[in-house]
Structure formats: C-alpha cells, structure tokens
Design a protein around this motif. Sequence first.
Motif, mmCIF file in Angstrom:
data_model
loop_
_atom_site.group_PDB
_atom_site.id
_atom_site.type_symbol
_atom_site.label_atom_id
_atom_site.label_comp_id
_atom_site.label_asym_id
_atom_site.label_seq_id
_atom_site.Cartn_x
_atom_site.Cartn_y
_atom_site.Cartn_z
ATOM 1 N N VAL A 16 50.969 30.594 79.433
ATOM 2 C CA VAL A 16 50.897 31.947 78.886
ATOM 3 C C VAL A 16 51.364 31.978 77.430
ATOM 4 O O VAL A 16 50.842 32.738 76.620
ATOM 5 C CB VAL A 16 51.734 32.893 79.773
ATOM 6 N N GLY A 37 46.869 40.699 78.095
ATOM 7 C CA GLY A 37 46.922 39.376 78.695
ATOM 8 C C GLY A 37 47.171 38.258 77.693
ATOM 9 O O GLY A 37 47.161 37.084 78.059
ATOM 10 N N SER A 38 47.421 38.597 76.426
ATOM 11 C CA SER A 38 47.597 37.542 75.420
ATOM 12 C C SER A 38 49.018 36.963 75.411
ATOM 13 O O SER A 38 49.280 35.996 74.689
ATOM 14 C CB SER A 38 47.209 38.058 74.029
ATOM 15 N N GLY A 39 49.941 37.554 76.173
ATOM 16 C CA GLY A 39 51.291 36.995 76.270
ATOM 17 C C GLY A 39 52.347 37.790 75.511
ATOM 18 O O GLY A 39 53.492 37.342 75.390
ATOM 19 N N LYS A 40 52.019 38.983 75.052
ATOM 20 C CA LYS A 40 52.960 39.773 74.250
ATOM 21 C C LYS A 40 54.216 40.143 75.054
ATOM 22 O O LYS A 40 55.336 39.968 74.573
ATOM 23 C CB LYS A 40 52.275 41.054 73.732
ATOM 24 N N SER A 41 53.998 40.641 76.274
ATOM 25 C CA SER A 41 55.159 41.037 77.093
ATOM 26 C C SER A 41 55.988 39.816 77.472
ATOM 27 O O SER A 41 57.221 39.869 77.459
ATOM 28 C CB SER A 41 54.705 41.758 78.366
ATOM 29 N N THR A 42 55.321 38.736 77.803
ATOM 30 C CA THR A 42 56.044 37.514 78.170
ATOM 31 C C THR A 42 56.895 37.031 76.992
ATOM 32 O O THR A 42 58.043 36.619 77.168
ATOM 33 C CB THR A 42 55.049 36.414 78.608
HETATM 34 P P1 ADP Z 1 50.277 41.104 77.464
HETATM 35 O O1 ADP Z 1 51.611 41.780 77.448
HETATM 36 O O2 ADP Z 1 49.833 40.607 76.131
HETATM 37 O O3 ADP Z 1 49.224 41.967 78.104
HETATM 38 P P2 ADP Z 1 51.474 39.375 79.444
HETATM 39 O O4 ADP Z 1 52.575 38.643 78.763
HETATM 40 O O5 ADP Z 1 51.864 40.532 80.301
HETATM 41 O O6 ADP Z 1 50.381 39.797 78.378
HETATM 42 O O7 ADP Z 1 50.670 38.400 80.368
HETATM 43 C C1 ADP Z 1 50.098 37.194 79.897
HETATM 44 C C2 ADP Z 1 49.607 36.384 81.075
HETATM 45 O O8 ADP Z 1 50.710 35.952 81.848
HETATM 46 C C3 ADP Z 1 48.703 37.141 82.038
HETATM 47 O O9 ADP Z 1 47.681 36.273 82.410
HETATM 48 C C4 ADP Z 1 49.609 37.450 83.205
HETATM 49 O O10 ADP Z 1 48.879 37.540 84.394
HETATM 50 C C5 ADP Z 1 50.549 36.271 83.213
HETATM 51 N N1 ADP Z 1 51.888 36.579 83.761
HETATM 52 C C6 ADP Z 1 52.803 37.402 83.188
HETATM 53 N N2 ADP Z 1 53.928 37.461 83.918
HETATM 54 C C7 ADP Z 1 53.728 36.632 84.982
HETATM 55 C C8 ADP Z 1 54.527 36.241 86.102
HETATM 56 N N3 ADP Z 1 55.772 36.706 86.268
HETATM 57 N N4 ADP Z 1 53.989 35.371 86.983
HETATM 58 C C9 ADP Z 1 52.735 34.892 86.804
HETATM 59 N N5 ADP Z 1 51.941 35.206 85.776
HETATM 60 C C10 ADP Z 1 52.426 36.062 84.866
#
Ligand code: ADP
Length: 241
Positions: A16, A37-42
């Motif tokens: 991610v 889905g680009s990883g911003k929240s992560t």
């Molecule tokens: P954004 O905030 O840019 O929309 P996210 O960071 O939410 O993106 O998610 C990026 C990718 O990581 C997505 O494909 C999402 O499904 C995956 N993802 C995020 N959190 C988890 C988790 N706890 N377990 C598995 N996959 C995750």
Amino acid sequence: MLKISNIKKVFGHNEVLKDISTDITKGEVVVIIGPSGSGKSTFLRCLNYLELPTSGEINFKGQIIEHNTKEHVLDLYRTKIGMVFQSFNLFPHLTVLENITLAPTQVLKVSKDEAQTRALDLLQSVGLQEKAHAYPRDLSGGQQQRVAIARALAMKPDVMLFDEATSALDPELVGEVLKVMKDLAHTGMTMVVVTHEMGFAREVADRVIFMDKGVIVEQGTPQDVFGNPKEKRTIDFLKKL
Ligand code: ADP
Ligand code: MG
C-alpha cells in the motif's frame, strides 16, 4: 519535525505504501491529494503510529519509530500527534467540555480546573464557547467536527493530522471547518492534511503532495502542482476534478 525514510506498508500481498520518504518541517502545512485507495489514510495512520511501517522508519523529533518499536514508547509519541478523522468520533454520553477535558486529565494528568480553562479557550478559538455544556447530539456535523479539532488541540500536539475532515459534512457546513483549519495553520501549527478541497490546498498549503498507488508521484508548491503539473498521472487526476 518528522523525517520519514523509505517507509513501506504491506497488507497481505498488497503493498500500500512503496518506499515513501519525505520531511515535514516545523510549522509546515502539507496537503496530500490523490485518488481513493492510493494510500493517503495509511500514510497518515503511520505518522500517528496507528499503523507501524512494514519497513523504513519515522524520526519524530529525534525518536525513531519503526516496526518493532515498543508500545509504551508509541503511546508517549501518539499524544504529541493529534488526528481528526472524517467521522467526528465524539463520546456521545459526554458534554462538549467533558469530551475536550477527558484525555488531558486522564492521560496528561492535568488538573480539572486547568483542563477546563484551556478547553474553554479552545472552544472560543473554534467559535463554540456557548456549546460547552451541550451534548454532541445537539450539535451540527460542522460543530461536532470543530469540537473534535478542539479536543485534539487540548493535548497540545506538535503536529495535527486531518484525514478528509470535511468529507462527511453537508456542503453548507464545510466552510466553517475549513476556516478553523485555516486559522490553525496561521498559528504556525505543523499540519498534514488529506483533503479533496483544492481551494483550501491552494490557499493554505506550503506544499502539495500528489500520491497515487502508494508512491509520491509529484510534490511542490500549490502553484507548481496545480498550475504546472509535470507528471501525466497528476495531470489526469487534476483534469477529473
Ligand atoms: P486512501 O486513503 O488514499 O483512499 P487507503 O490508505 O485507505 O487509501 O488504502 C490504500 C489501500 O490499502 C487500499 O487498497 C485498502 O484496501 C488497503 N488497506 C488499508 N487499510 C488496510 C488494512 N487495515 N488491511 C488491509 N488492507 C488495507
Ligand atoms: Mg482515505
């Protein structure tokens, strides 16, 4: 303030975050944009140690955080980084004042009097001092989010992270929350803001980061990124807005 070196985050087979490095300096306002889905929240969750990077490290004011950093060290640093989410997450059974004083009294062991004085000051700064004794259910979404910001600030954080803080709000309530964020930026707070509000980004950001598929594709001043994007992926993203 924060030095992020080569962080990767893998969930199962899904990479991610792919080798992200960047520094965030004291007082800087960084806005992160990019497709869903680009990883911003992560990325934000890694900065707040809600997630530990699979590899790479984050140096926060000299403390290095990586995948095997102990929980009690993380707890100490978590209190220094405030986070505001899309959902306001106020405690429904507590008044506004109690919501704001809870963590300072319980976690930082600040006296009740001191915590209340500070909470009332913070409520004034977000324009809600008259709501101190109201319950979250009596507030609009915009007011709840302003309380959530005041609550995060009550911990005297060094950095404030915002993850789409206005995305769940009715359009007419977005402005009041953005104004509070703008005011906060002008106080010199270090901020990392994920948002779709390009007006806010243009006006307030010192730096805009465009993320796609787990990498920083392009970054620069708002003038650079919005006015003169270099990468095809950035151009395509901005066209769709
Ligand atoms: P954004 O905030 O840019 O929309 P996210 O960071 O939410 O993106 O998610 C990026 C990718 O990581 C997505 O494909 C999402 O499904 C995956 N993802 C995020 N959190 C988890 C988790 N706890 N377990 C598995 N996959 C995750
Ligand atoms: Mg997100």
